[in-house]
Design a protein around this motif. Structure first.
Motif, PDB file in Angstrom:
ATOM      1  N   PHE B 170       0.841  -1.203   0.000  1.00  0.00           N
ATOM      2  CA  PHE B 170       0.000   0.000   0.000  1.00  0.00           C
ATOM      3  C   PHE B 170       0.875   1.252   0.000  1.00  0.00           C
ATOM      4  CE2 PHE B 170      -2.154   3.351   2.443  1.00  0.00           C
ATOM      5  CZ  PHE B 170      -3.254   3.562   1.621  1.00  0.00           C
ATOM      6  N   GLY B 174       1.411   1.476  -3.969  1.00  0.00           N
ATOM      7  CA  GLY B 174       0.065   1.972  -4.235  1.00  0.00           C
ATOM      8  C   GLY B 174      -0.909   0.859  -4.544  1.00  0.00           C
ATOM      9  N   PHE B 175      -0.564  -0.347  -4.111  1.00  0.00           N
ATOM     10  CA  PHE B 175      -1.422  -1.500  -4.377  1.00  0.00           C
ATOM     11  C   PHE B 175      -2.325  -1.761  -3.181  1.00  0.00           C
ATOM     12  CE2 PHE B 175      -2.217  -6.030  -3.806  1.00  0.00           C
ATOM     13  CZ  PHE B 175      -2.725  -6.410  -5.033  1.00  0.00           C
ATOM     14  N   PHE B 176      -3.615  -1.947  -3.458  1.00  0.00           N
ATOM     15  CA  PHE B 176      -4.544  -2.215  -2.363  1.00  0.00           C
ATOM     16  C   PHE B 176      -5.705  -3.049  -2.888  1.00  0.00           C
ATOM     17  CE2 PHE B 176      -8.213  -0.970   0.341  1.00  0.00           C
ATOM     18  CZ  PHE B 176      -7.720  -1.440   1.553  1.00  0.00           C
ATOM     19  N   ASP B 177      -5.841  -4.258  -2.370  1.00  0.00           N
ATOM     20  CA  ASP B 177      -6.921  -5.154  -2.791  1.00  0.00           C
ATOM     21  C   ASP B 177      -7.824  -5.390  -1.586  1.00  0.00           C
ATOM     22  OD1 ASP B 177      -8.552  -7.309  -3.475  1.00  0.00           O
ATOM     23  OD2 ASP B 177      -7.053  -8.130  -4.838  1.00  0.00           O
TER      24      ASP B 177
END
Lengths: 10, 212
Positions: B170, B174-177
């Motif tokens: 995150f 910038g990855f958010f699942d």
């Protein structure tokens, strides 16, 4: 922020 | 790939190897929930269908194949080779209470209404609760063999390490699942009671028993 449809995690 | 994800994957692999070793060495699957193992095989099968459609890395493909193969290997040992040792009287959790609501939820809450994505979502939701028959079995018998408790600790640690991986991703990618994160947190919370017992008993050399 993105949730990818290509899954690189297991 | 970051250190949390790598150690998480190693913990996951270690858990699977521990379980296979326990069954193979003791020639017995006593104390292991066949229902949890059936659901894990279903989890890997529905999640890794993208082996056919996408290539990500050699690591990714290899691990996916190991997880699928080992889950069916475990089922083979439990339900065929060492079937006589399977403790079905204590494995009484009703799988349909998990599979049916999880299937419904994966149709309602997903990132994309496509077959592969719905199956992936189903596997994420199912994995988060697939350990419940195993925990239920331990609560019924009131104890677990030490090797089984090591297996559960490694299996529970894997998703906890993934949570750290998601925090890392995150901030740095910038990855958010949201689906994976919520399900992963639910999954980890389900282990908390077990983690407490494991640390306070097994780490002090005692067998895992439940308070009366």
């Amino acid at each position: 922020l993105r949730a990818s449809l290509i899954k690189d995690e297991l | 790939m970051n250190v949390f994800r790598l150690t998480g994957d190693i913990a996951h692999l270690l858990a699977i190897i521990l379980l296979l070793m326990k069954i193979w060495k003791t020639r017995s699957c006593a104390g292991v929930s066949g229902k949890s193992q059936m659901m894990f095989a279903l989890v890997f099968t529905t999640r890794y269908l993208d082996l056919i459609t996408n290539f990500i890395s050699l690591y990714n493909t290899t691990m996916k194949m190991i997880f699928i193969a080992s889950s069916y290997g475990t089922l083979y040992l439990m339900f065929l080779k060492f079937r006589a040792t399977y403790d079905s009287n204590h494995d009484t959790f009703r799988m349909e209470f998990l599979v049916v609501p999880v299937a419904g939820l994966s149709f309602l809450v997903n990132h994309d209404f496509s077959p592969l994505e719905i199956l992936w979502t189903f596997s994420i939701y199912l994995e988060s609760v697939a350990i419940l028959p195993q925990l239920f079995m331990i609560s019924k018998t009131g104890e677990a063999e030490t090797i089984t408790s090591h297996y559960l600790f490694a299996l529970g640690s894997y998703r906890a390490l993934y949570i750290l991986n998601w925090v890392y991703r995150f901030y740095f990618e910038g990855f958010f699942d949201l689906i994976a994160v919520v399900a992963g947190c639910v999954q980890t919370v389900l282990y908390c009671d077990f983690f407490y017992l494991y640390i306070t008993k097994v780490w002090k050399g005692k067998k895992l028993t439940l308070p009366a």
